[in-house]
Design a protein around this motif. Structure first.
Motif, PDB file in Angstrom:
ATOM      1  N   LYS A 640       1.770  11.769  -5.143  1.00 17.81           N
ATOM      2  CA  LYS A 640       0.817  10.798  -5.653  1.00 17.81           C
ATOM      3  C   LYS A 640       0.631   9.651  -4.655  1.00 17.81           C
ATOM      4  CE  LYS A 640       1.745  11.739 -10.537  1.00 17.81           C
ATOM      5  NZ  LYS A 640       2.168  11.170 -11.839  1.00 17.81           N
ATOM      6  N   THR A 641      -0.484   8.959  -4.814  1.00 13.01           N
ATOM      7  CA  THR A 641      -0.786   7.828  -3.941  1.00 13.01           C
ATOM      8  C   THR A 641       0.285   6.760  -4.064  1.00 13.01           C
ATOM      9  OG1 THR A 641      -3.142   8.235  -4.226  1.00 13.01           O
ATOM     10  CG2 THR A 641      -2.519   6.062  -3.376  1.00 13.01           C
ATOM     11  N   GLY A 642       0.769   6.262  -2.925  1.00 14.90           N
ATOM     12  CA  GLY A 642       1.775   5.225  -2.897  1.00 14.90           C
ATOM     13  C   GLY A 642       3.196   5.731  -2.762  1.00 14.90           C
ATOM     14  N   GLU A 661      -3.071   7.713  10.602  1.00 13.94           N
ATOM     15  CA  GLU A 661      -3.686   8.469   9.516  1.00 13.94           C
ATOM     16  C   GLU A 661      -3.682   9.944   9.886  1.00 13.94           C
ATOM     17  OE1 GLU A 661      -7.554   7.027   8.734  1.00 13.94           O
ATOM     18  OE2 GLU A 661      -6.891   5.072   7.999  1.00 13.94           O
TER      19      GLU A 661
END
Length: 680
Positions: A640-642, A661
């Motif tokens: 998940k994000t984070g 990135e």
């Protein structure tokens, strides 16, 4: 010299001897005089004895001076003689003479002229044998040749008498007789113009047109049931034939503007309106395809208001007729509206005197040679008439109508095919009749001469512009190197030459792939002109240079193949053929021959060829390429994000830094496409 001196010395010695003998004789005489006379003779003797010494001194001095004089006289012929000054050769020159003409006048070759102009502001590399020189360069060459010049009055002052032929003044109203109207069908492509005309003359022209599109102007005489006759010009509606439509409007009396009821006003519709306004001819509006379910004639009328075409329904003077070319509905109403407008215009013409007309189309027929379709505007054309058009002339051998039937006369407003031209005139050329063949040759010669004079003026203007450019560049170069030491100046020039050589070699090795040389052949003059007009809009030379090698009317020939082979080009043919022999020859030589019957297909093919010369473009496509994904020590399928995670990639050489990135993609080569947009 020695002999002369010897003779002189002998004479002087003889003179001295004689004087001495004379003195001795006097002395002997005095001795016989006796003592009483001793004093006087002694004194005289002393004086005379001193004379030979003084005489010897004088003789020696005289002899020395004479020797010096004789020596100078003898040495003069041995001095080096100065060359005799010959008079300078004088040559005759004139303004605008070519390199070849100047060399011939000087009795030199052209290389001598080139060498004389080296290290001057003129670009010697750009000069050809037929290049015209301005006054300053003519003087420079003659100066370096150590010659004199004089301006030729014959070349400079002689003006040829104008031998051209022009249209006659307007005729007297008493000799004018009624004539049929010349009507031009105009409008956007595929709005039904040819189908409409086909219904009017009950032929199958539309079925014979490639792809249903008119490829060149047709002129037809249509007889109405009421007995009136109308000459129709069917101009192509495609954007490529803008110039041909313009010529059609210039010879017409009435324009029938065809607009599709389901399509409305389009680009070529607006152009047709402009051509009609430029020619100052009235318009009859034919709203076609009114049989379709989505037809909206009122919408068409409203759109035309923006272009100052106001129909009678809206208070204007433009007749609007709702028709269907496909079913034939209301076509007679359109013809009657045209005849009514022609009656209002009171069209008349002079059937007497020399013929005046306009070339509508021209082409070459294998069995008949150059052929033109023309509209007669004044006079009566008969077999044997001598005509001039452009820079060619004809003695009419045969005339035929729109159906190919031989006719003996052609009156004003009649379309006629003419055979007997010496060369192919251009569509739009003015046709004028002259009294004899010598007069026709005289007119053609004058027109060629006048064209050459105009070209000479243009050439001189170009030469002057180039001279100024080179002079400015030369001055900049002098300013650039003016303060440098000669060693530094030589080194900088060496570096510049080296850089120029590098770029030239680079262009030579890699430049050929970015040039597309083409040969264009068409069935008629107007079609070739239309293709060239499209090519003139080419604006992507920075991608690939489009080079026109040759263009002409007629089938593809062996000369076309040889030219294309020489320059590694492609031959494009429009409505022409290439025989089996030509095709085999082209295949053997590796020359592409592409023949089309629809003009926009030819242009699309040309676009593809240009695109093929461009380097492939690289596109990036994002993809997934992870092999594993971990959260702490556990393998997981999603993060998940984070949340932090560990990634394992299939490339072990990838190094990461904080803040990077991660994007997975692949590169694919795709064919590039030319940015040139010909307008359709």
């Amino acid at each position: 010299m020695n002999q002369k001196l010897l003779k002189l010395e002998n004479l002087l010695q003889l003179h001295i001897v004689c004087r001495r003998l004379h003195v001795l004789g006097q002395r002997s005489a005095s001795a016989r005089w006796g003592p009483g006379c001793g004093s006087a003779p002694l004194a005289g003797t002393a004086q005379r004895s001193a004379w030979p010494q003084r005489g010897h001194l004088l003789l020696r001095t005289a002899l020395c001076q004479y020797r010096l004089l004789v020596t100078k006289k003898e040495k003069k012929p041995w001095k080096p003689q100065l060359p005799s000054t010959k008079p300078k050769k004088e040559i005759e020159v004139w303004i605008g003479m070519t390199v070849e003409e100047l060399a011939k006048a000087m009795e030199k070759d052209t290389d001598y002229v080139y060498e004389a102009l080296l290290n001057t502001a003129i670009d010697v590399d750009s000069l050809e044998a037929n290049s015209r020189l301005e006054e300053v360069w003519i003087k420079e060459v003659i100066k370096k040749a150590d010659m004199k010049f004089k301006w030729s009055k014959l070349k400079q002052d002689k003006v040829r008498e104008n031998k051209d032929v022009v249209r006659r003044p307007p005729a007297d109203a008493a000799v004018l007789t009624p004539r049929s109207p010349v009507v031009t069908i105009m409008g956007h492509v595929d709005h039904g113009k040819t189908t409409l005309l086909d219904k009017l003359r009950k032929t199958q022209v539309a079925a014979m047109e490639a792809g249903g599109i008119t490829q060149h102007i047709g002129a037809f005489l249509v007889s109405m049931p009421s007995g009136e006759k109308i000459t129709f010009l069917d101009t192509p509606g495609h954007a490529a034939f803008s110039a041909m439509r313009a010529r059609g409007a210039q010879v017409t009396d009435i324009v029938v503007l065809v607009v599709a009821a389901d399509d409305g006003v389009m680009k070529q519709t607006v152009e047709s309106i402009q051509h009609a306004k430029d020619a100052q001819v009235p318009i009859v509006l034919a709203i076609n395809k009114c049989d379709k379910a989505d037809a909206d004639p009122e919408k068409v009328k409203k759109e035309l208001l923006a272009y100052d075409v106001v129909c009678e329904d809206y208070g204007g003077d433009v007749q609007a007729v709702h028709v269907s070319a496909l079913t034939g509905d209301n076509l007679m109403a359109l013809a009657e509206a045209t005849i009514a407008l022609a009656e209002i215009l009171e069209l008349k013409a002079d059937r007497t005197g020399p013929v005046e007309g306009t070339v509508i189309e021209s082409f070459t027929d294998k069995g008949r040679g150059p052929v033109t379709t023309a509209i007669i505007q004044r006079g009566t054309l008969r077999k044997g008439s001598i005509l001039v058009a452009g820079k060619t002339w004809a003695k009419v051998r045969l005339m035929f109508d729109e159906n190919g039937k031989t006719i003996s006369e052609a009156h004003p407003s009649m379309p006629v095919g003419i055979i007997g031209w010496k060369d192919l005139p251009s569509a739009g050329d003015e046709i004028l009749e002259v009294e004899s063949e010598p007069r026709a040759r005289e007119v053609v010669d004058w027109r060629k001469y006048a064209q050459e004079q105009e070209k000479n003026k243009d050439d001189l203007k170009i030469i002057e512009e180039k001279r100024k450019e080179h002079q400015e560049a030369y001055q900049k170069a002098r300013d650039k190197y003016g303060t440098l030491h000669w060693k530094e100046r030589s080194y900088m020039k060496y570096l510049e030459r080296k850089e120029q050589t590098y770029f030239k070699q680079k262009e030579k090795t890699g430049g050929d792939s970015n040039i597309l040389p083409v040969v264009i052949k068409g069935d008629v003059d107007g079609s070739v002109e239309a293709i060239l007009n499209i090519m003139a809009t080419y604006d992507a030379s920075h991608e690939c240079e489009l080079e026109l090698l040759h263009f002409g009317v007629g089938d593809i020939s062996e000369n076309d193949v040889n030219m294309a082979e020489t320059f590694n080009g492609i031959i494009y043919g429009f409505n022409v053929t290439a025989s089996n022999v030509i095709e085999k020859s082209a295949a053997k030589k590796g020359v592409k021959v592409k023949v089309h019957k629809i003009i926009y297909r030819l242009i699309e093919d040309l676009q593809e060829e240009l695109s093929s010369r461009l380097p492939c473009a690289v596109e990036e496509h994002t993809v997934g390429s992870l092999t594993s994904l971990k959260h702490h020590k556990d393998d997981v399928s999603t993060i998940k994000t984070g949340m932090d995670c560990g990634l394992s990639l299939d490339d072990e050489k990838v190094e990461f830094k904080v803040g990077d990135e991660i994007v997975c993609y692949e590169e694919k080569e795709v064919l590039a496409k030319t940015s040139w947009n010909p307008g359709f």
